[in-house]
Design a protein around this motif. Structure first.
Motif, short mmCIF file in Angstrom:
data_model
loop_
_atom_site.label_atom_id
_atom_site.label_comp_id
_atom_site.label_asym_id
_atom_site.label_seq_id
_atom_site.Cartn_x
_atom_site.Cartn_y
_atom_site.Cartn_z
N LEU A 127 17.67 38.30 36.76
CA LEU A 127 17.84 39.74 36.81
C LEU A 127 16.57 40.46 37.26
CD1 LEU A 127 19.90 40.33 33.53
CD2 LEU A 127 20.74 40.21 35.89
N ALA A 128 15.41 39.92 36.87
CA ALA A 128 14.15 40.62 37.13
C ALA A 128 13.53 40.28 38.48
CB ALA A 128 13.14 40.30 36.02
N SER A 129 13.88 39.13 39.04
CA SER A 129 13.21 38.68 40.26
C SER A 129 13.59 39.55 41.45
CB SER A 129 13.58 37.22 40.55
OG SER A 129 13.05 36.82 41.79
N ARG A 130 12.62 39.77 42.29
CA ARG A 130 12.85 40.52 43.53
C ARG A 130 12.84 39.59 44.75
NH1 ARG A 130 8.98 45.87 42.67
NH2 ARG A 130 10.10 46.72 40.89
N ARG A 131 12.76 38.29 44.52
CA ARG A 131 12.74 37.34 45.64
C ARG A 131 13.94 36.40 45.52
NH1 ARG A 131 7.21 34.81 47.33
NH2 ARG A 131 8.39 34.86 49.27
N ALA A 132 14.61 36.22 46.64
CA ALA A 132 15.83 35.40 46.63
C ALA A 132 15.54 33.95 46.25
CB ALA A 132 16.50 35.45 48.01
N VAL A 133 14.34 33.45 46.61
CA VAL A 133 14.03 32.05 46.34
C VAL A 133 14.02 31.76 44.84
CG1 VAL A 133 11.52 32.36 46.29
CG2 VAL A 133 12.49 30.14 46.96
N ASN A 134 13.70 32.76 44.02
CA ASN A 134 13.68 32.54 42.57
C ASN A 134 15.08 32.27 42.02
OD1 ASN A 134 10.96 32.64 42.04
ND2 ASN A 134 10.93 34.84 41.67
N LEU A 135 16.11 32.71 42.74
CA LEU A 135 17.47 32.37 42.33
C LEU A 135 17.71 30.87 42.46
CD1 LEU A 135 19.46 35.26 44.06
CD2 LEU A 135 18.84 35.07 41.64
N VAL A 136 17.09 30.25 43.47
CA VAL A 136 17.21 28.80 43.64
C VAL A 136 16.55 28.07 42.48
CG1 VAL A 136 16.63 26.84 45.12
CG2 VAL A 136 17.30 29.03 46.14
N TRP A 137 15.31 28.48 42.15
CA TRP A 137 14.59 27.83 41.05
C TRP A 137 15.33 28.03 39.72
CZ3 TRP A 137 12.33 24.94 43.99
CH2 TRP A 137 11.49 25.32 45.04
N ALA A 138 15.84 29.24 39.51
CA ALA A 138 16.59 29.50 38.27
C ALA A 138 17.85 28.65 38.22
CB ALA A 138 16.93 30.98 38.17
N GLY A 139 18.53 28.48 39.38
CA GLY A 139 19.73 27.65 39.42
C GLY A 139 19.45 26.20 39.10
N LEU A 140 18.35 25.66 39.64
CA LEU A 140 17.96 24.28 39.34
C LEU A 140 17.64 24.12 37.85
CD1 LEU A 140 15.67 23.29 42.35
CD2 LEU A 140 17.93 22.37 41.80
N ALA A 141 16.87 25.07 37.32
CA ALA A 141 16.52 24.99 35.90
C ALA A 141 17.76 25.09 35.03
CB ALA A 141 15.53 26.11 35.55
N LEU A 142 18.69 25.96 35.40
CA LEU A 142 19.91 26.11 34.61
C LEU A 142 20.73 24.82 34.63
CD1 LEU A 142 21.59 28.11 32.98
CD2 LEU A 142 22.72 28.80 35.09
N GLY A 143 20.79 24.17 35.80
CA GLY A 143 21.49 22.89 35.87
C GLY A 143 20.85 21.85 34.97
N GLY A 144 19.52 21.80 34.96
CA GLY A 144 18.82 20.87 34.08
C GLY A 144 19.06 21.17 32.62
N VAL A 145 19.10 22.45 32.27
CA VAL A 145 19.33 22.85 30.89
C VAL A 145 20.71 22.37 30.42
CG1 VAL A 145 19.83 24.86 29.44
CG2 VAL A 145 17.74 24.79 30.78
N PHE A 146 21.74 22.52 31.26
CA PHE A 146 23.08 22.09 30.87
C PHE A 146 23.18 20.57 30.80
CE2 PHE A 146 24.62 26.40 31.92
CZ PHE A 146 25.38 26.62 30.79
N LEU A 147 22.46 19.87 31.67
CA LEU A 147 22.44 18.41 31.57
C LEU A 147 21.79 17.96 30.27
CD1 LEU A 147 21.55 17.28 35.20
CD2 LEU A 147 23.71 16.98 34.00
N THR A 282 13.84 16.23 35.37
CA THR A 282 13.33 16.37 36.73
C THR A 282 13.72 17.70 37.35
OG1 THR A 282 13.46 13.97 37.06
CG2 THR A 282 13.35 15.34 39.03
N LEU A 283 14.97 18.12 37.15
CA LEU A 283 15.42 19.40 37.68
C LEU A 283 14.63 20.56 37.10
CD1 LEU A 283 19.32 19.00 37.72
CD2 LEU A 283 17.80 19.13 39.69
N VAL A 284 14.40 20.52 35.79
CA VAL A 284 13.68 21.60 35.13
C VAL A 284 12.24 21.65 35.61
CG1 VAL A 284 12.83 22.42 32.90
CG2 VAL A 284 15.17 21.58 33.10
N ILE A 285 11.59 20.50 35.73
CA ILE A 285 10.19 20.47 36.16
C ILE A 285 10.07 20.94 37.61
CG2 ILE A 285 8.24 18.95 36.69
CD1 ILE A 285 9.00 17.32 34.24
N VAL A 286 10.99 20.49 38.49
CA VAL A 286 10.98 20.93 39.89
C VAL A 286 11.15 22.45 39.98
CG1 VAL A 286 12.28 20.87 42.05
CG2 VAL A 286 11.72 18.74 40.88
N ALA A 287 12.07 22.98 39.18
CA ALA A 287 12.29 24.43 39.18
C ALA A 287 11.04 25.17 38.73
CB ALA A 287 13.47 24.78 38.27
#
Length: 306
Positions: A127-147, A282-287
Motif C-alpha cells: 500500500l505504501a510503496s510508490r515503485r512497481a518493483v516493490n510489488l514483485v518483492w512483496a509478492g515473493l515474500a508473501l509466497g514464502g510466508v504462505f509456504l 529462499t523466496l523470503v530472503i530473495v524478496a
C-alpha cells in the motif's frame, strides 16, 4: 499545519551513532533485531507457565521501559503537542502488538503465528510503496510466508489466527509510528517514552492475570532477559534502521522473521527443514534482498541527480 509524511518517504538522516552500529547498515540492523527477537521469544515461551501470557508482556514492557529511561534519559520539555501525540500512539501500538501476539502464541504454534503476523507489514509495503518493483518483492515474500505456513491455516484455532492477524495490523502501525517517532525525537528518546506509555497501559492486565507471580525473583530475572532480547535491543535497532530506510522497504525486510525463526529452530533445536520450507526461506530472503537493492539503487540515483 502540514499533514503527516507518507510512510514511504525516507526518514531524516540519523544523528551520530556508534561506529559499530553504522557499520552494520540497515540490513544488518534489521537482521540483528530479528535474531534477538527469536531468542527472546524462545525464553518468553518458557516463562509463560510461570507468569501467563499477559504477565510476560507486562514484565517485558515494564523492564524495557525502565532500562530505556535510565539509558536515554529523554528530555521531557520542549516537545510539541504533535510530538507527544505521536509518542502516545506509538506506545499504544506497541502494547497492542505485544499483547495480541502473545495471546496468539498461547493458542497456535509459534511458526504459523509469526507467519500470519508478518502479513501486516507485507500489506503495508504494497500500500505504501510508490515503485512497481516493490510489488514483485512483496509478492515473493508473501509466497514464502504462505509456504512457511504449510500452504494453509484451516486447522488452526480461529481465535489464535484472529489474534495473529490483529497483531500484524498493529505491527504495520508500529512501523509507521516508529518512523515518525524517530524523526521527531533524537536518538532513542521517543522509543523510551513510548515504552513507558505501553508499560503503564498493560500493567493492569498483567496484575489481573498474574498478580503476585510477577514479584517472584526468578520470574523477574527471566522477564528482564526477555525485555532486553525482545524489546530493548530489537526496537532500538529497528528505530535506527527506520531512520535510514523508508517504512515500505523496512516492512518487506520484516518478512525475514519467519525465515529467521525456521533457521534458529534448525540450528538450536535440531528441527529439520523440508524442501518446501527451504524454498519458502529462499523466496523470503530473495524478496528482502531485492527490496534492499532497490532502495540502495534509488538512493544512488538521487545522489547522482543532486
Amino acid at each position: 499545519m502540514a499533514g503527516p509524511a507518507p510512510v514511504s518517504e525516507p526518514a531524516a538522516p540519523p544523528g551520530p551513532a556508534p561506529r559499530g552500529v553504522r557499520a552494520l547498515g540497515p540490513l544488518g540492523l534489521v537482521l540483528a533485531g530479528g535474531i534477538s527477537v527469536q531468542f527472546g521469544g524462545a525464553l518468553a515461551v518458557s516463562l509463560m507457565p510461570r507468569a501467563g501470557a499477559l504477565g510476560v508482556v507486562t514484565l517485558r514492557l515494564a523492564v524495557a521501559a525502565i532500562v530505556l529511561m535510565v539509558i536515554c534519559r529523554p528530555r521531557l520539555r520542549g516537545h510539541s503537542r504533535a510530538d507527544w501525540g505521536t509518542v502516545v500512539v506509538f506506545g499504544v501500538t506497541m502494547a497492542a502488538m505485544n499483547g495480541l501476539f502473545y495471546q496468539s502464541v498461547a493458542r497456535i504454534p509459534l511458526g504459523p503465528a509469526v507467519t500470519l503476523e508478518v502479513l501486516g507489514p507485507l500489506v503495508l509495503s504494497v500500500l505504501a510503496s510508490r515503485r512497481a518493483v516493490n510489488l514483485v518483492w512483496a509478492g515473493l515474500a508473501l509466497g514464502g510466508v504462505f509456504l512457511l505456513g504449510g500452504g494453509g491455516f484451516g486447522s488452526l484455532d480461529p481465535a489464535g489466527v484472529a489474534f495473529a492477524l490483529s497483531a500484524g495490523a498493529m505491527w504495520a502501525a508500529y512501523i509507521v509510528f516508529s518512523a515518525r517517532t524517530g524523526r521527531r525525537f533524537p536518538q532513542a528518546d521517543g522509543l523510551a517514552l513510548a515504552m513507558v506509555v505501553a508499560a503503564v497501559l498493560f500493567l493492569p492486565l498483567g496484575l489481573v492475570e498474574s498478580g503476585d507471580k510477577l514479584l517472584d525473583p526468578t520470574t523477574i530475572a527471566l522477564g528482564s532477559a526477555v525485555a532486553i532480547l525482545s524489546s530493548v535491543l530489537p526496537y532500538t535497532l529497528e528505530l535506527v534502521a527506520l531512520r535510514r530506510l523508508p517504512a515500505s522497504t523496512f516492512a518487506i525486510l520484516m518478512s525475514l522473521e519467519p525465515a529467521v525463526a525456521s533457521i534458529a529452530g534448525f540450528l538450536v533445536l535440531s528441527q529439520t527443514l523440508s524442501v518446501t520450507e527451504g524454498l519458502a526461506i529462499t523466496l523470503v530472503i530473495v524478496a528482502s534482498m531485492g527490496a534492499v537493492r532497490t532502495q540502495v539503487g534509488r538512493g544512488r540515483a538521487k545522489s547522482v541527480g543532486d
